[in-house]
Enzyme design. Sequence first.
Site, PDB file in Angstrom:
ATOM      1  CD  GLN A  41      42.302  33.805  41.769  1.00 23.00           C
ATOM      2  OE1 GLN A  41      41.517  33.095  41.146  1.00 23.00           O
ATOM      3  NE2 GLN A  41      43.021  34.739  41.186  1.00 23.00           N
ATOM      4  CG  HIS A  71      38.791  35.724  42.473  1.00 25.19           C
ATOM      5  ND1 HIS A  71      38.130  34.560  42.250  1.00 25.19           N
ATOM      6  CD2 HIS A  71      38.351  36.572  41.500  1.00 25.19           C
ATOM      7  CE1 HIS A  71      37.345  34.665  41.181  1.00 25.19           C
ATOM      8  NE2 HIS A  71      37.451  35.887  40.727  1.00 25.19           N
ATOM      9  CG  HIS A 128      36.032  40.852  36.000  1.00 31.92           C
ATOM     10  ND1 HIS A 128      34.956  40.617  35.166  1.00 31.92           N
ATOM     11  CD2 HIS A 128      35.869  40.009  37.068  1.00 31.92           C
ATOM     12  CE1 HIS A 128      34.191  39.670  35.697  1.00 31.92           C
ATOM     13  NE2 HIS A 128      34.720  39.286  36.854  1.00 31.92           N
ATOM     14  CD  GLU A 129      37.261  40.275  40.738  1.00 36.68           C
ATOM     15  OE1 GLU A 129      36.528  40.381  41.734  1.00 36.68           O
ATOM     16  OE2 GLU A 129      37.138  39.339  39.911  1.00 36.68           O
ATOM     17  CE  LYS A 132      30.337  39.166  38.498  1.00 38.06           C
ATOM     18  NZ  LYS A 132      30.745  37.803  38.150  1.00 38.06           N
ATOM     19  CG  HIS A 133      32.718  41.689  42.465  1.00 35.57           C
ATOM     20  ND1 HIS A 133      31.624  40.894  42.684  1.00 35.57           N
ATOM     21  CD2 HIS A 133      33.514  40.998  41.601  1.00 35.57           C
ATOM     22  CE1 HIS A 133      31.750  39.765  41.986  1.00 35.57           C
ATOM     23  NE2 HIS A 133      32.896  39.807  41.319  1.00 35.57           N
TER      24      HIS A 133
HETATM   25  O1  U2P Z   1      31.905  31.289  41.819  1.00 34.14           O
HETATM   26  C1  U2P Z   1      31.972  31.646  40.476  1.00 34.14           C
HETATM   27  C2  U2P Z   1      32.006  33.171  40.302  1.00 34.14           C
HETATM   28  O2  U2P Z   1      30.826  33.785  40.810  1.00 34.14           O
HETATM   29  C3  U2P Z   1      31.130  35.067  41.364  1.00 34.14           C
HETATM   30  N1  U2P Z   1      30.797  35.067  42.819  1.00 34.14           N
HETATM   31  C4  U2P Z   1      30.764  33.894  43.514  1.00 34.14           C
HETATM   32  C5  U2P Z   1      30.440  33.887  44.846  1.00 34.14           C
HETATM   33  C6  U2P Z   1      30.121  35.091  45.485  1.00 34.14           C
HETATM   34  O3  U2P Z   1      29.840  35.111  46.683  1.00 34.14           O
HETATM   35  N2  U2P Z   1      30.173  36.261  44.774  1.00 34.14           N
HETATM   36  C7  U2P Z   1      30.507  36.274  43.448  1.00 34.14           C
HETATM   37  O4  U2P Z   1      30.558  37.321  42.833  1.00 34.14           O
HETATM   38  C8  U2P Z   1      32.606  35.295  41.113  1.00 34.14           C
HETATM   39  O5  U2P Z   1      32.694  35.978  39.867  1.00 34.14           O
HETATM   40  P1  U2P Z   1      33.946  36.840  39.330  1.00 34.14           P
HETATM   41  O6  U2P Z   1      34.239  37.922  40.296  1.00 34.14           O
HETATM   42  O7  U2P Z   1      35.074  35.882  39.205  1.00 34.14           O
HETATM   43  O8  U2P Z   1      33.458  37.316  38.004  1.00 34.14           O
HETATM   44  C9  U2P Z   1      33.118  33.849  41.065  1.00 34.14           C
HETATM   45  O9  U2P Z   1      34.331  33.694  40.423  1.00 34.14           O
END
Ligand code: U2P
Length: 273
Positions: A41, A71, A128-129, A132-133
Amino acid sequence: MASNLRHFSSFALALILSISFSSSSVWASQREFDYFVLALQWPGTICAQTRHCCSSNGCCRSEPITYFTLHGLWADYDDGTWPSCCTRAGFDINKVESLMPELQKYWPSLYCTSSKRCFGGKGPIWAHEWEKHGTCSYPVIQDEYNYFATTLNLYTKYNVTRILENAGIDAANSAKYLSGEVVSAIKNEFGATPLLVCRHGSVEELRICFNKDFSPRDCVNESSTLMEDISKSSSSCPRYISLPTYEPLVHGDLRGKLVTSERTNMNRLVASA
Ligand code: U2P
């Protein structure tokens, strides 16, 4: 009648499942991801919107942040969607204690509101990161520590702020750069096409992408899976973009108030001129 009812309930169940599974944010039965997105970011764009300060917000530090911050590292699919909240492994701050100085410096939240956790409640951006990911990065990344250490390593290895500076693209309020020039500067050094996300003509995010072995690869545009030309890699950005700087509102310090009221007075003067 009974058979109609059975048909109706199977149809309703199929409908509910298709609605929830077509969303990119479901957690059940998610297949293995295809590639990684390292999302960075630009604080200059985000912090210019800050109206209230708090100690956990990176925008509220006394010195403005003039480098891209993290991010997240996202596990995505080639079709432009992504899995999320893949396991119930909740964030445990003790596991990343040794990484705290780097996390605070390079991965701060840029908001005062805390972030949503996968299975209820709120927490720091790292919770969160990871939830979620990070939990969807298996089998490449196997645990929380590895998720944060890998992300910090990639961030340090591919220093996009330095790459842009070396190409003469610096943070400045008045300078405008061709979005293709920004994309090319990254592409030349990194070896693959990044994705730019803009807000009102300012860079908000720069995303670089990796194969599962962490070799660079082109990013996939969220709105289009076709990467026909370089302009598609910056679709939310106009032809000319900026990397603005900002004046911080300082938490627990009158300086922020002064900066804000000085700015308001200045705006009044400009408006009445
Ligand atoms: O783009 C808005 C939010 O969608 C999630 N995102 C976007 C693109 C991608 O390739 N993968 C993905 O997860 C992100 O969500 P966040 O992690 O912020 O919750 C991004 O901010």
